[in-house]
Design a protein around this motif. Structure first.
Motif, PDB file in Angstrom:
ATOM      1  N   LEU A 344     -60.480 -22.081 -28.563  1.00 33.37           N
ATOM      2  CA  LEU A 344     -58.866 -22.460 -28.796  1.00 33.37           C
ATOM      3  C   LEU A 344     -58.247 -22.134 -28.044  1.00 33.37           C
ATOM      4  N   ILE A 345     -58.530 -20.840 -26.865  1.00 35.25           N
ATOM      5  CA  ILE A 345     -57.417 -20.122 -25.535  1.00 35.25           C
ATOM      6  C   ILE A 345     -57.357 -21.235 -25.350  1.00 35.25           C
ATOM      7  N   TYR A 346     -58.754 -21.804 -24.636  1.00 31.01           N
ATOM      8  CA  TYR A 346     -58.419 -22.908 -23.471  1.00 31.01           C
ATOM      9  C   TYR A 346     -57.620 -24.159 -23.760  1.00 31.01           C
ATOM     10  N   ARG A 347     -57.703 -24.413 -25.058  1.00 29.56           N
ATOM     11  CA  ARG A 347     -57.472 -25.973 -26.108  1.00 29.56           C
ATOM     12  C   ARG A 347     -55.550 -25.352 -25.899  1.00 29.56           C
ATOM     13  N   VAL A 348     -55.268 -24.538 -26.445  1.00 24.77           N
ATOM     14  CA  VAL A 348     -53.970 -24.074 -26.440  1.00 24.77           C
ATOM     15  C   VAL A 348     -53.598 -24.512 -25.005  1.00 24.77           C
ATOM     16  N   ILE A 349     -54.459 -23.988 -24.523  1.00 28.66           N
ATOM     17  CA  ILE A 349     -52.891 -23.747 -23.132  1.00 28.66           C
ATOM     18  C   ILE A 349     -53.265 -25.222 -22.209  1.00 28.66           C
ATOM     19  N   ILE A 350     -54.333 -25.986 -22.545  1.00 25.38           N
ATOM     20  CA  ILE A 350     -54.280 -27.107 -22.156  1.00 25.38           C
ATOM     21  C   ILE A 350     -53.009 -28.265 -23.174  1.00 25.38           C
ATOM     22  N   MET A 351     -52.610 -28.179 -24.233  1.00 29.68           N
ATOM     23  CA  MET A 351     -51.972 -28.221 -25.236  1.00 29.68           C
ATOM     24  C   MET A 351     -50.720 -27.963 -24.244  1.00 29.68           C
ATOM     25  N   ALA A 352     -50.081 -26.648 -24.102  1.00 25.48           N
ATOM     26  CA  ALA A 352     -49.529 -26.148 -23.312  1.00 25.48           C
ATOM     27  C   ALA A 352     -48.979 -27.046 -22.164  1.00 25.48           C
ATOM     28  N   GLU A 353     -49.859 -27.288 -21.471  1.00 28.54           N
ATOM     29  CA  GLU A 353     -49.791 -27.779 -20.503  1.00 28.54           C
ATOM     30  C   GLU A 353     -48.770 -29.196 -20.876  1.00 28.54           C
ATOM     31  N   ARG A 354     -49.529 -30.138 -21.493  1.00 32.57           N
ATOM     32  CA  ARG A 354     -49.084 -30.888 -21.808  1.00 32.57           C
ATOM     33  C   ARG A 354     -47.543 -31.677 -22.200  1.00 32.57           C
ATOM     34  N   GLN A 355     -47.306 -30.283 -22.602  1.00 30.26           N
ATOM     35  CA  GLN A 355     -45.618 -30.345 -23.537  1.00 30.26           C
ATOM     36  C   GLN A 355     -44.359 -31.245 -22.885  1.00 30.26           C
ATOM     37  N   ARG A 356     -43.832 -32.030 -22.920  1.00 32.62           N
ATOM     38  CA  ARG A 356     -42.744 -32.432 -22.025  1.00 32.62           C
ATOM     39  C   ARG A 356     -41.578 -31.949 -22.813  1.00 32.62           C
ATOM     40  N   ASN A 357     -41.998 -31.216 -23.537  1.00 33.00           N
ATOM     41  CA  ASN A 357     -40.771 -29.996 -24.247  1.00 33.00           C
ATOM     42  C   ASN A 357     -40.633 -28.472 -23.259  1.00 33.00           C
ATOM     43  N   ILE A 358     -39.999 -27.941 -22.526  1.00 32.01           N
ATOM     44  CA  ILE A 358     -39.888 -26.686 -22.420  1.00 32.01           C
ATOM     45  C   ILE A 358     -40.133 -25.552 -23.048  1.00 32.01           C
ATOM     46  N   PHE A 359     -39.691 -25.828 -24.318  1.00 33.54           N
ATOM     47  CA  PHE A 359     -39.304 -24.832 -25.277  1.00 33.54           C
ATOM     48  C   PHE A 359     -41.080 -25.100 -26.072  1.00 33.54           C
ATOM     49  N   ALA A 360     -41.607 -26.295 -26.505  1.00 31.43           N
ATOM     50  CA  ALA A 360     -43.318 -26.313 -27.294  1.00 31.43           C
ATOM     51  C   ALA A 360     -43.814 -25.826 -25.918  1.00 31.43           C
ATOM     52  N   ARG A 361     -44.089 -25.565 -24.555  1.00 28.56           N
ATOM     53  CA  ARG A 361     -44.824 -25.578 -23.318  1.00 28.56           C
ATOM     54  C   ARG A 361     -44.926 -23.550 -23.532  1.00 28.56           C
TER      55      ARG A 361
END
Length: 425
Positions: A344-361
């Motif tokens: 889950l933690i790894y998945r969240v990090i992967i998701m964070a890195e693919r964000q185009r929005n700075i706020f979301a990252r």
């Protein structure tokens, strides 16, 4: 994502979340402090209440995913302000439970605002750092960010609830991703090492180690500077660093004996091996370790799980739920639990890195940091590697406030991620 396309929610994260919640419910059922098990729907028992909380979370998920995605950034400041007010209000309207003024009474239930302040702080940090011309390299911006993180922690510590306040260190992960130097983490680790070292090693040995390490660092940096034909390093800076470290080390005894409470001193002493108290303050940890060891490879049935069934681990269904998993499910169950959390933690990090929005990252890294620190500290204290500080295991420990707080934290990010292609600066 083109206009009109349906948002694509991260199914992997949702499935992991559902698995952890399900394992948590079954573990709470096995660890329930009852003489005779009743239907899992019995809301008079902790497992029935937890199932009710899960139902509330299902409604919260629907609401979170239905709200316009920009709502969370637009109202981040307001949500944060409300969380601060709710924390401050505890000192007037709060209910004391187990010596901590951390809950609001709501009939037969209680509400713990510190569990909701985590996602509110994550939103506020992401909101501030995502603004144009804001940088952690700017002293003013760094101090404002530090203040946003510190305010809720400072309101939580006097409750007293140092465990929940400690979780705010998790925001270092997000700040480091946005440019904060690892030196800040190094300073924290050095301070912790000096503090603990001064408790188990003679003070004079610690002082000698400090002088030797600082001297070696100076000589090494001087050699590297010479090779690069640059000016020699300023020796007085190393002298100042050594003096600060020595002064901090000499103050350790005062801090330990006059600022920390007796229960915290005792728990640290037990973990460091300075005292042995299996019948007193160390009872929980000792019984927890026995329970995990009793589980063996594949676990015990409820009739054979003597530690869990006999109630030898106090409040096992809350902060010590991992020990119930260990006894009932064995090494297999604990391994599955650990793997799920890491995924889950790894998945969240992967998701964070693919964000185009700075706020979301930034928010995503805040989520990952909070989950990791909760998981690391809870499992560490249950197996006796860390002092008992009263930190729940996300999605698994009994408690409505905790379960709802973690659910909101995760699903706000899942909502942001689902709109990553159409929502960015």
């Amino acid at each position: 994502m083109a206009i009109g396309d349906k948002p694509k929610y991260d199914i992997a994260s949702i499935l992991i979340y559902a698995s952890l919640v399900a394992i948590g419910l079954l573990s709470i059922y096995s660890a329930a402090p009852v003489l005779e098990y009743t239907s899992i729907l019995d809301i008079n028992e902790v497992y029935g209440k937890q199932l009710l909380f899960i139902g509330v979370c299902a409604i919260l998920i629907i609401v979170i995913l239905s709200v316009e995605v920009k709502f969370y950034e637009r109202f981040a400041g307001l949500i944060y302000a409300v969380s601060l007010v709710s924390l401050a209000g505890l000192y007037i309207f709060g209910k004391e439970v187990n010596g901590a003024l951390s809950w609001y009474p709501l009939g037969s239930f209680t509400f713990q605002p510190s569990e909701f302040a985590k996602f509110a702080t994550a939103l506020a940090v992401a909101k501030f750092l995502s603004q144009l011309n804001v940088s952690l390299k700017n002293v003013r911006d760094f101090m404002i960010t530090a203040g946003i993180i510190a305010l809720p922690a400072l309101l939580i510590i006097p409750q007293p609830d140092p465990g929940s306040a400690l979780i705010y260190c998790a925001f270092f992960f997000a700040l480091h991703r946005e440019g904060l130097s690892l030196w800040y983490l190094s300073l924290g680790l050095i301070a912790t090492a000096l503090f603990l070292g001064a408790l188990v090693i003679t003070t004079w040995w610690i002082l000698l180690i400090i002088v030797v390490i600082v001297t070696l660092l100076y000589l090494l940096s001087r050699k590297q500077k010479h090779l690069k034909h640059l000016p020699k390093p300023r020796g007085y800076l190393y002298v100042i660093a050594a003096v600060i470290c020595i002064a901090y080390t000499l103050s350790t005894s005062y801090i330990f004996n006059n600022i920390l409470e007796d229960r915290h001193r005792n728990r640290i002493d037990i973990v460091l091996g300075r005292v042995q108290d299996d019948a007193g303050i160390g009872y929980n940890i000792n019984q927890s370790m026995i329970a995990i060891g009793n589980g063996g490879w594949a676990g015990k049935s409820l009739d054979e799980a003597t530690q869990t069934r006999g109630g030898y681990v106090p409040e096992q269904h809350t902060d010590f739920i991992f020990s119930a998993i260990g006894e009932v499910s064995g090494l297999l169950g604990t391994t599955v639990t650990i793997v799920l959390f890491m995924l889950l933690i790894y998945r969240v990090i992967i998701m964070a890195e693919r964000q185009r929005n700075i706020f979301a990252r930034i928010y995503g890294y805040g989520v990952a940091g909070i989950f990791f620190l909760h998981f690391f500290i809870n499992v560490g204290m249950v197996i006796g590697l860390l002092p008992t500080v009263g930190i729940p295991l996300p999605f698994m420990s009994y408690g409505g406030s905790g379960l709802m707080g973690f659910t909101i934290l995760l699903f706000i990010f899942i909502k942001l991620d689902a709109h990553r292609m159409s929502y960015y600066h």
